[in-house]
Design an enzyme around this catalytic site. Structure first.
Site, PDB file in Angstrom:
ATOM      1  N   HIS A 242       0.788  -1.231   0.000  1.00  0.00           N
ATOM      2  CA  HIS A 242       0.000   0.000   0.000  1.00  0.00           C
ATOM      3  C   HIS A 242       0.831   1.298   0.000  1.00  0.00           C
ATOM      4  CE1 HIS A 242      -3.583  -2.401   1.079  1.00  0.00           C
ATOM      5  NE2 HIS A 242      -2.888  -2.939   2.050  1.00  0.00           N
TER       6      HIS A 242
HETATM    7  C1  BDR Z   1      -3.205   0.815   5.254  1.00  0.00           C
HETATM    8  O1  BDR Z   1      -3.430   0.266   6.557  1.00  0.00           O
HETATM    9  C2  BDR Z   1      -2.224  -0.121   7.141  1.00  0.00           C
HETATM   10  O2  BDR Z   1      -2.379  -1.385   7.707  1.00  0.00           O
HETATM   11  C3  BDR Z   1      -1.164  -0.073   6.079  1.00  0.00           C
HETATM   12  O3  BDR Z   1       0.075   0.345   6.633  1.00  0.00           O
HETATM   13  C4  BDR Z   1      -1.709   0.942   5.102  1.00  0.00           C
HETATM   14  O4  BDR Z   1      -1.309   2.250   5.447  1.00  0.00           O
HETATM   15  C5  BDR Z   1      -3.893  -0.066   4.223  1.00  0.00           C
HETATM   16  O5  BDR Z   1      -5.274  -0.121   4.454  1.00  0.00           O
END
Ligand code: BDR
Ligand code: CA
Length: 312
Positions: A242
């Site tokens: 992500h």
């Molecule tokens: C986001 O949530 C976190 O768990 C990850 O680091 C990312 O920023 C994805 O939904």
């Protein structure tokens, strides 16, 4: 051209860690500081993890500012079920020695925006938007001196990953996200719709291990750890990476495509709290307030990250 000045607001997290490393490896960017926030794990742990990443990259000159330890108006939700008890499980790295700066993250953000020329500093957010929301409540005029906010968060087609309707970063602090959405500041959103098209793969882990560097080995270990959750959940062969999409967008925007649309944050309904209501099809006449990214060149993205990490 001079480097773009950025502040990275983060809750590391393995994918946050890769984003920070990518920024360190990118001469196009000047990281003015890391600000930490409670999210994937509580604040003390995200601050520790930010230091682990800086020390791994030999960037102990980086200033780290601890921020808000809870959302603006609700109880903190964390994600150890994804990221492990430390938030950074998967690599065996030493306990960090770096200091935390005395200044609160929210004050650092505001002081930086007052000191730097108007519209030159970009706020990169990789976690819940609490620090940004708190800064907006404290001094919205100063916050409007920011060049832009670029955030990983939200979803439209992919809907939710922490509830059926909401993505984690927005769900943890919907009031803060709403403050950003209504701030008038230029806002670019990298939602799940993009990150779910940027999946890690066994081949990528081989390439990382093949770098034969502490950074390559650590990122391979982190990836192997956090993949297991998404592979089991989605039945995919890898996991969405992500947060580095935010940094990649800054240095290689041609890898991405999106639409300028209206995005509003649900803060009331218990069923859909934290939902990003994105008018992708422009079915309302609500004014556009965000660039909502929808697609990514995934091969280019992973090549960029691998090539940059090789330089650390
Ligand atoms: C986001 O949530 C976190 O768990 C990850 O680091 C990312 O920023 C994805 O939904
Ligand atoms: Ca994150």
């Amino acid at each position: 051209m001079s480097a773009q000045r950025i502040i990275i607001d983060t809750d590391p997290g393995q994918d946050d860690a890769v984003a920070i490393l990518l920024a360190f490896a990118s001469p196009e960017l000047d990281v003015l500081g890391l600000t930490t926030v409670a999210g994937n794990v509580p604040l003390a742990q995200t601050t520790r993890n930010a230091k682990v990443v800086c020390e791994l990259a030999n960037r102990t000159d980086t200033r780290i500012f601890a921020g808000c330890d809870r959302p603006l108006s609700q109880t903190l939700v964390t994600a150890e079920h994804v990221h492990g008890a430390t938030g950074l499980d998967g690599a065996d790295l030493p306990e960090p020695m770096m200091p935390t700066q005395a200044t609160h993250a929210v004050d650092f953000i505001l002081e930086t925006l007052r000191a730097e020329p108007e519209h030159t500093v970009t706020l990169c957010t990789l976690g819940p938007l609490t620090n940004i929301g708190a800064a907006l409540r404290a001094d919205p005029d100063t916050m409007r001196r920011a060049k832009a906010i670029v955030s990983m968060g939200g979803a439209y087609f992919e809907v939710g990953n922490i509830t059926p309707a909401a993505e984690f970063n927005i769900y943890v602090d919907p009031e803060a996200a709403d403050a950003v959405a209504t701030s008038g500041i230029d806002w670019t959103i990298l939602p799940l719709d993009v990150t779910h098209k940027a999946l890690t793969s066994p081949d990528w882990i081989v390439r990382l291990n093949g770098l034969n560097t502490p950074v390559g080995t650590a990122v391979a270990g982190w990836t192997g750890f956090f993949e297991r959750f998404d592979v089991a959940k989605y039945g995919s062969s890898g996991a969405p990476l992500h947060d580095p999409t935010v940094i990649a967008y800054l240095i290689a925007p041609d890898l991405f495509e999106g639409r300028r649309i209206n995005v509003e944050i649900e803060t009331a309904s218990p069923l859909t709290r934290g939902m990003t209501v994105a008018d992708w099809w422009r079915v309302t006449d609500r004014p556009a307030n965000a660039l909502f990214i929808g697609s990514i060149n995934a091969k280019g993205y992973f090549d960029l990250i691998t090539n940059r990490l090789a330089t650390l």
